[in-house]
Scaffold this motif. Structure first.
Motif, PDB file in Angstrom:
ATOM      1  N   SER A 135       0.770  -1.301   0.090  1.00  0.00           N
ATOM      2  CA  SER A 135      -0.063  -0.135  -0.024  1.00  0.00           C
ATOM      3  C   SER A 135       0.736   1.181   0.115  1.00  0.00           C
ATOM      4  N   ALA A 136       2.067   1.221   0.509  1.00  0.00           N
ATOM      5  CA  ALA A 136       2.737   2.216   0.999  1.00  0.00           C
ATOM      6  C   ALA A 136       3.572   2.753  -0.473  1.00  0.00           C
ATOM      7  N   LEU A 137       3.738   1.611  -1.318  1.00  0.00           N
ATOM      8  CA  LEU A 137       4.556   1.691  -2.553  1.00  0.00           C
ATOM      9  C   LEU A 137       3.501   1.996  -3.681  1.00  0.00           C
ATOM     10  N   LEU A 138       2.654   1.471  -3.700  1.00  0.00           N
ATOM     11  CA  LEU A 138       1.760   1.499  -4.891  1.00  0.00           C
ATOM     12  C   LEU A 138       0.404   2.252  -4.772  1.00  0.00           C
ATOM     13  N   ALA A 139      -0.303   1.777  -3.725  1.00  0.00           N
ATOM     14  CA  ALA A 139      -1.590   2.411  -3.679  1.00  0.00           C
ATOM     15  C   ALA A 139      -2.434   1.944  -2.383  1.00  0.00           C
ATOM     16  N   GLY A 233      11.028   8.712  -3.882  1.00  0.00           N
ATOM     17  CA  GLY A 233      11.990   9.282  -5.177  1.00  0.00           C
ATOM     18  C   GLY A 233      12.262   7.745  -5.972  1.00  0.00           C
ATOM     19  N   PRO A 234      13.071   7.902  -6.930  1.00  0.00           N
ATOM     20  CA  PRO A 234      13.461   6.664  -7.857  1.00  0.00           C
ATOM     21  C   PRO A 234      14.002   5.400  -6.960  1.00  0.00           C
ATOM     22  N   THR A 260      22.419  -0.225  -1.615  1.00  0.00           N
ATOM     23  CA  THR A 260      22.101   0.570  -2.484  1.00  0.00           C
ATOM     24  C   THR A 260      21.088   1.668  -2.243  1.00  0.00           C
ATOM     25  N   ASP A 261      20.983   2.635  -2.983  1.00  0.00           N
ATOM     26  CA  ASP A 261      20.029   3.681  -2.604  1.00  0.00           C
ATOM     27  C   ASP A 261      18.516   3.509  -2.712  1.00  0.00           C
ATOM     28  N   SER A 262      18.194   2.490  -3.571  1.00  0.00           N
ATOM     29  CA  SER A 262      16.955   1.951  -3.699  1.00  0.00           C
ATOM     30  C   SER A 262      16.545   0.979  -2.319  1.00  0.00           C
ATOM     31  N   HIS A 263      17.692   0.396  -1.764  1.00  0.00           N
ATOM     32  CA  HIS A 263      17.466  -0.430  -0.284  1.00  0.00           C
ATOM     33  C   HIS A 263      17.026   0.480   0.557  1.00  0.00           C
ATOM     34  N   GLU A 264      17.997   1.664   0.547  1.00  0.00           N
ATOM     35  CA  GLU A 264      17.599   2.675   1.708  1.00  0.00           C
ATOM     36  C   GLU A 264      16.273   3.456   1.379  1.00  0.00           C
ATOM     37  N   ALA A 265      15.929   3.646   0.356  1.00  0.00           N
ATOM     38  CA  ALA A 265      14.636   4.122   0.004  1.00  0.00           C
ATOM     39  C   ALA A 265      13.339   3.378   0.441  1.00  0.00           C
ATOM     40  N   LEU A 266      13.499   1.914   0.455  1.00  0.00           N
ATOM     41  CA  LEU A 266      12.683   0.922   0.766  1.00  0.00           C
ATOM     42  C   LEU A 266      12.420   1.204   2.252  1.00  0.00           C
ATOM     43  N   LYS A 267      13.557   1.073   2.850  1.00  0.00           N
ATOM     44  CA  LYS A 267      13.541   1.196   4.324  1.00  0.00           C
ATOM     45  C   LYS A 267      12.994   2.392   4.981  1.00  0.00           C
ATOM     46  N   LEU A 268      13.123   3.420   4.191  1.00  0.00           N
ATOM     47  CA  LEU A 268      12.459   4.952   4.640  1.00  0.00           C
ATOM     48  C   LEU A 268      10.918   4.666   4.468  1.00  0.00           C
TER      49      LEU A 268
END
Length: 285
Positions: A135-139, A233-234, A260-268
């Protein structure tokens, strides 16, 4: 036709169904468990004599219509229904539509994945179950009516889809999802939901018409895709597909390479949750 095996199968399945299971009074003068032969015949809308002859292995080959009626009257599972058709020497009837019930074990798996966006799709790409990270990622799926919980509508029925070219990463998703939907239509030729979705996509999306015309047939598999989230972000995410074969469903999992930055973004995203997020229906599944 295996008459003796068919007769025994019908007798055993009839004994397994109680009158209460089919809305009939149980009464107190039943000599055997399960339904009476005349009750099965009535539920299947056939003559008692015809059904009796089937159970005695001396009846004619039942038609597909009769077999379908017996399967409904005896509350057969999909596997049992297929077996019934095989015993009668008939190819199994195609299922009416994609199963909608998600196995409890899969629901529990989603709940345990508190750091991984995950959700369940049926064969028509309807989202049936999801976790908080999805839900947090998509909708916010819970805020959407069931009809709108369909990633193919999100992707193809927006103006931006017309700008996607063959060099675009998203074009591969368009091609693969069209091939997957074609395979689903072959498995469920009588399902009105798949038919309606297909008509809607063909009418409303030039991109879908283009990839559908390629006539590819392929079950969707894992891949990597770039997603742009409105808050974090991306992200470059691994999209893994786990198949639930007994339900013809898929569990979609999103992960990122550690460090990776993407991994940190998922944690955020896990910390933020859905508290500041608007529905992001344009994201890819």
């Amino acid at each position: 036709m295996e008459k003796a095996e068919l007769a025994q199968f019908l007798r055993v399945r009839r004994a397994r169904i109680s009158p209460g299971d089919v809305g009939l009074p149980s009464g107190s003068r039943r000599r055997t468990p399960g339904l009476r032969r005349e009750e099965v015949a009535r539920l299947a809308d056939m003559s008692v004599d015809y059904y009796v002859r089937l159970e005695q292995a001396r009846g004619p080959n039942p038609s597909r219509q009769i077999l379908g009626a017996l399967a409904r009257a005896l509350r057969l599972s999909d596997d049992e229904r297929t077996h019934l058709f095989h015993l009668a020497g008939e190819p199994p009837a195609p299922p009416q539509g994609p199963p909608q019930d998600v196995p409890p074990g899969i629901v529990h798996l989603l709940e345990r994945l508190d750091d991984t966006p995950a959700y369940v799709l049926d064969a028509a790409y309807n989202v049936l179950a999801w976790n908080a990270m999805a839900s947090a990622l998509l909708a916010d799926f819970s805020a959407l009516p069931p009809r709108d919980r369909n990633p193919l509508r999100w992707f193809f029925l927006v103006a931006e889809s017309a700008q996607i070219t063959e060099e675009d990463e998203y074009f591969q998703f368009a091609r693969a999802s069209a091939a997957d939907l074609r395979a689903a239509r072959g498995r469920y030729p009588n399902d009105p939901g798949i038919k309606a979705l297909l008509e809607e996509l063909l009418e409303g999306s030039e991109l879908f018409r283009r990839v559908w015309a390629e006539h590819d047939v392929e079950i969707r598999r894992s891949n990597t895709k770039t997603m742009v989230h409105p808050v974090v972000g991306p992200m470059e995410l691994h999209c893994d597909v786990l198949v639930v074969p007994e339900r013809d469903q898929k569990v979609i999992l999103y992960t990122a390479t550690p460090g990776t930055d993407s991994h940190e973004a998922l944690k955020l995203l896990r910390v933020i949750g859905t508290q500041k997020l608007a529905t992001a229906q344009s994201q890819l599944p």
